[in-house]
Design a protein around this motif. Sequence first.
Motif, PDB file in Angstrom:
ATOM      1  N   ARG A   8       0.609  -1.150  -0.091  1.00 43.13           N
ATOM      2  CA  ARG A   8      -0.050  -0.028  -0.030  1.00 43.13           C
ATOM      3  C   ARG A   8       0.823   1.295   0.087  1.00 43.13           C
ATOM      4  O   ARG A   8       1.858   1.462   0.735  1.00 43.13           O
ATOM      5  CB  ARG A   8      -0.897  -0.147   1.241  1.00 43.13           C
ATOM      6  CG  ARG A   8      -2.125   1.048   1.304  1.00 43.13           C
ATOM      7  CD  ARG A   8      -3.294   0.012   0.742  1.00 43.13           C
ATOM      8  NE  ARG A   8      -4.445   0.733   1.030  1.00 43.13           N
ATOM      9  CZ  ARG A   8      -5.400   0.724   0.201  1.00 43.13           C
ATOM     10  NH1 ARG A   8      -5.474   0.218  -0.822  1.00 43.13           N
ATOM     11  NH2 ARG A   8      -6.813   1.320   0.647  1.00 43.13           N
ATOM     12  N   ILE A   9       0.411   2.202  -0.698  1.00 45.74           N
ATOM     13  CA  ILE A   9       1.089   3.581  -0.907  1.00 45.74           C
ATOM     14  C   ILE A   9       0.417   4.543  -0.421  1.00 45.74           C
ATOM     15  O   ILE A   9      -0.884   4.737  -0.631  1.00 45.74           O
ATOM     16  CB  ILE A   9       1.662   3.816  -2.390  1.00 45.74           C
ATOM     17  CG1 ILE A   9       2.521   2.895  -2.907  1.00 45.74           C
ATOM     18  CG2 ILE A   9       2.232   5.111  -2.480  1.00 45.74           C
ATOM     19  CD1 ILE A   9       2.455   2.693  -4.480  1.00 45.74           C
ATOM     20  N   ASP A  10       0.842   5.223   0.342  1.00 48.80           N
ATOM     21  CA  ASP A  10       0.082   6.451   1.042  1.00 48.80           C
ATOM     22  C   ASP A  10       0.757   7.922   1.075  1.00 48.80           C
ATOM     23  O   ASP A  10       2.182   7.745   1.019  1.00 48.80           O
ATOM     24  CB  ASP A  10      -0.348   6.096   2.513  1.00 48.80           C
ATOM     25  CG  ASP A  10      -1.569   6.845   2.987  1.00 48.80           C
ATOM     26  OD1 ASP A  10      -2.526   7.666   2.439  1.00 48.80           O
ATOM     27  OD2 ASP A  10      -2.113   6.398   3.944  1.00 48.80           O
ATOM     28  N   GLU A  11      -0.030   8.941   1.254  1.00 48.45           N
ATOM     29  CA  GLU A  11       0.604  10.342   1.411  1.00 48.45           C
ATOM     30  C   GLU A  11       0.194  10.776   2.706  1.00 48.45           C
ATOM     31  O   GLU A  11      -1.157  10.928   2.656  1.00 48.45           O
ATOM     32  CB  GLU A  11       0.255  11.092   0.004  1.00 48.45           C
ATOM     33  CG  GLU A  11       0.705  12.553   0.254  1.00 48.45           C
ATOM     34  CD  GLU A  11       0.553  13.270  -0.897  1.00 48.45           C
ATOM     35  OE1 GLU A  11       1.661  14.005  -1.512  1.00 48.45           O
ATOM     36  OE2 GLU A  11      -0.601  13.407  -1.186  1.00 48.45           O
ATOM     37  N   GLN A  12       1.128  11.387   3.517  1.00 43.96           N
ATOM     38  CA  GLN A  12       0.522  12.144   4.574  1.00 43.96           C
ATOM     39  C   GLN A  12       1.567  13.474   4.859  1.00 43.96           C
ATOM     40  O   GLN A  12       2.592  13.155   4.755  1.00 43.96           O
ATOM     41  CB  GLN A  12       0.529  11.333   5.903  1.00 43.96           C
ATOM     42  CG  GLN A  12      -0.433  10.263   5.847  1.00 43.96           C
ATOM     43  CD  GLN A  12      -0.426   9.402   7.059  1.00 43.96           C
ATOM     44  OE1 GLN A  12       0.385   9.585   8.104  1.00 43.96           O
ATOM     45  NE2 GLN A  12      -1.309   8.643   7.370  1.00 43.96           N
ATOM     46  N   ILE A  16       5.473  10.650   0.731  1.00 39.64           N
ATOM     47  CA  ILE A  16       5.054   9.000   0.629  1.00 39.64           C
ATOM     48  C   ILE A  16       5.439   8.151   1.568  1.00 39.64           C
ATOM     49  O   ILE A  16       6.521   8.063   1.879  1.00 39.64           O
ATOM     50  CB  ILE A  16       5.300   8.938  -0.820  1.00 39.64           C
ATOM     51  CG1 ILE A  16       4.977  10.041  -1.988  1.00 39.64           C
ATOM     52  CG2 ILE A  16       5.014   7.440  -1.274  1.00 39.64           C
ATOM     53  CD1 ILE A  16       3.523   9.890  -1.918  1.00 39.64           C
ATOM     54  N   ALA A  18       5.209   3.553   2.057  1.00 39.98           N
ATOM     55  CA  ALA A  18       4.668   2.576   1.443  1.00 39.98           C
ATOM     56  C   ALA A  18       5.150   1.476   2.095  1.00 39.98           C
ATOM     57  O   ALA A  18       6.364   1.248   2.630  1.00 39.98           O
ATOM     58  CB  ALA A  18       5.457   2.498  -0.084  1.00 39.98           C
ATOM     59  N   TYR A  60      -4.709   8.702  -2.513  1.00 37.89           N
ATOM     60  CA  TYR A  60      -4.186   7.736  -1.796  1.00 37.89           C
ATOM     61  C   TYR A  60      -5.410   7.421  -0.631  1.00 37.89           C
ATOM     62  O   TYR A  60      -6.321   8.027  -0.286  1.00 37.89           O
ATOM     63  CB  TYR A  60      -3.285   8.682  -0.986  1.00 37.89           C
ATOM     64  CG  TYR A  60      -2.187   9.152  -1.948  1.00 37.89           C
ATOM     65  CD1 TYR A  60      -1.197   8.334  -2.066  1.00 37.89           C
ATOM     66  CD2 TYR A  60      -2.073  10.368  -2.700  1.00 37.89           C
ATOM     67  CE1 TYR A  60       0.050   8.793  -2.750  1.00 37.89           C
ATOM     68  CE2 TYR A  60      -1.097  10.755  -3.429  1.00 37.89           C
ATOM     69  CZ  TYR A  60       0.024   9.741  -3.556  1.00 37.89           C
ATOM     70  OH  TYR A  60       1.079  10.230  -4.341  1.00 37.89           O
ATOM     71  N   PRO A  61      -4.973   6.397   0.037  1.00 35.39           N
ATOM     72  CA  PRO A  61      -4.012   5.325  -0.329  1.00 35.39           C
ATOM     73  C   PRO A  61      -4.373   4.365  -1.334  1.00 35.39           C
ATOM     74  O   PRO A  61      -5.737   4.291  -1.681  1.00 35.39           O
ATOM     75  CB  PRO A  61      -4.002   4.517   1.068  1.00 35.39           C
ATOM     76  CG  PRO A  61      -5.128   4.602   1.521  1.00 35.39           C
ATOM     77  CD  PRO A  61      -5.675   5.897   0.969  1.00 35.39           C
ATOM     78  N   ASN A  63      -2.927   0.361  -3.553  1.00 37.95           N
ATOM     79  CA  ASN A  63      -2.039  -0.630  -3.823  1.00 37.95           C
ATOM     80  C   ASN A  63      -1.163  -0.281  -5.065  1.00 37.95           C
ATOM     81  O   ASN A  63      -1.671   0.039  -6.125  1.00 37.95           O
ATOM     82  CB  ASN A  63      -2.581  -1.903  -3.920  1.00 37.95           C
ATOM     83  CG  ASN A  63      -3.613  -2.107  -2.684  1.00 37.95           C
ATOM     84  OD1 ASN A  63      -3.396  -1.908  -1.570  1.00 37.95           O
ATOM     85  ND2 ASN A  63      -4.454  -3.116  -2.911  1.00 37.95           N
ATOM     86  N   ASP A  98      -6.729   0.604  -7.002  1.00 38.68           N
ATOM     87  CA  ASP A  98      -5.779  -0.408  -6.270  1.00 38.68           C
ATOM     88  C   ASP A  98      -5.346  -1.466  -7.388  1.00 38.68           C
ATOM     89  O   ASP A  98      -5.895  -2.013  -8.061  1.00 38.68           O
ATOM     90  CB  ASP A  98      -6.520  -1.212  -5.205  1.00 38.68           C
ATOM     91  CG  ASP A  98      -6.771  -0.312  -3.991  1.00 38.68           C
ATOM     92  OD1 ASP A  98      -5.997   0.401  -3.540  1.00 38.68           O
ATOM     93  OD2 ASP A  98      -7.977  -0.507  -3.357  1.00 38.68           O
TER      94      ASP A  98
END
Length: 126
Positions: A8-12, A16, A18, A60-61, A63, A98
């Motif tokens: 899973r790739i996310d941004e906060q 980034i 992962a 985001y998030p 896959n 995803d």
Amino acid sequence: MDKFRAFRIDEQDGKISAGFQELSIDDLTEGNVVVRVTHSTINYKDALAATGKGRILRKYPLNGGIDLAGMVVSSEDTDFQPGTQVLVNGCGLSETVDGGYSEYARLDSKALVAIPDGVSCADAMK
């Protein structure tokens, strides 16, 4: 299928992150077909997305993985019955949907291509 693993790739806060997470089908983007993913490739676009070096993901998030091959496990589309081997390449995978770095994917049947008899999922991904 209760929980499964996905990359899973996310941004906060503009950063980034992962890594592998446990998900359920309900965590995945919407779709009318669930596929048990057996194969996905690694390519430059996936590396850009996972490292944040390129703005590949549009939400985001998600896959990672811009392609996948596997077997249909459930379907609301009569053209893709359980047991059908399928392939998806592009079609928003790892951009708005995803992607293939997951044990399962939930997809719109319009993105699926049936793999011909006699061709394995592994061969379809070559």
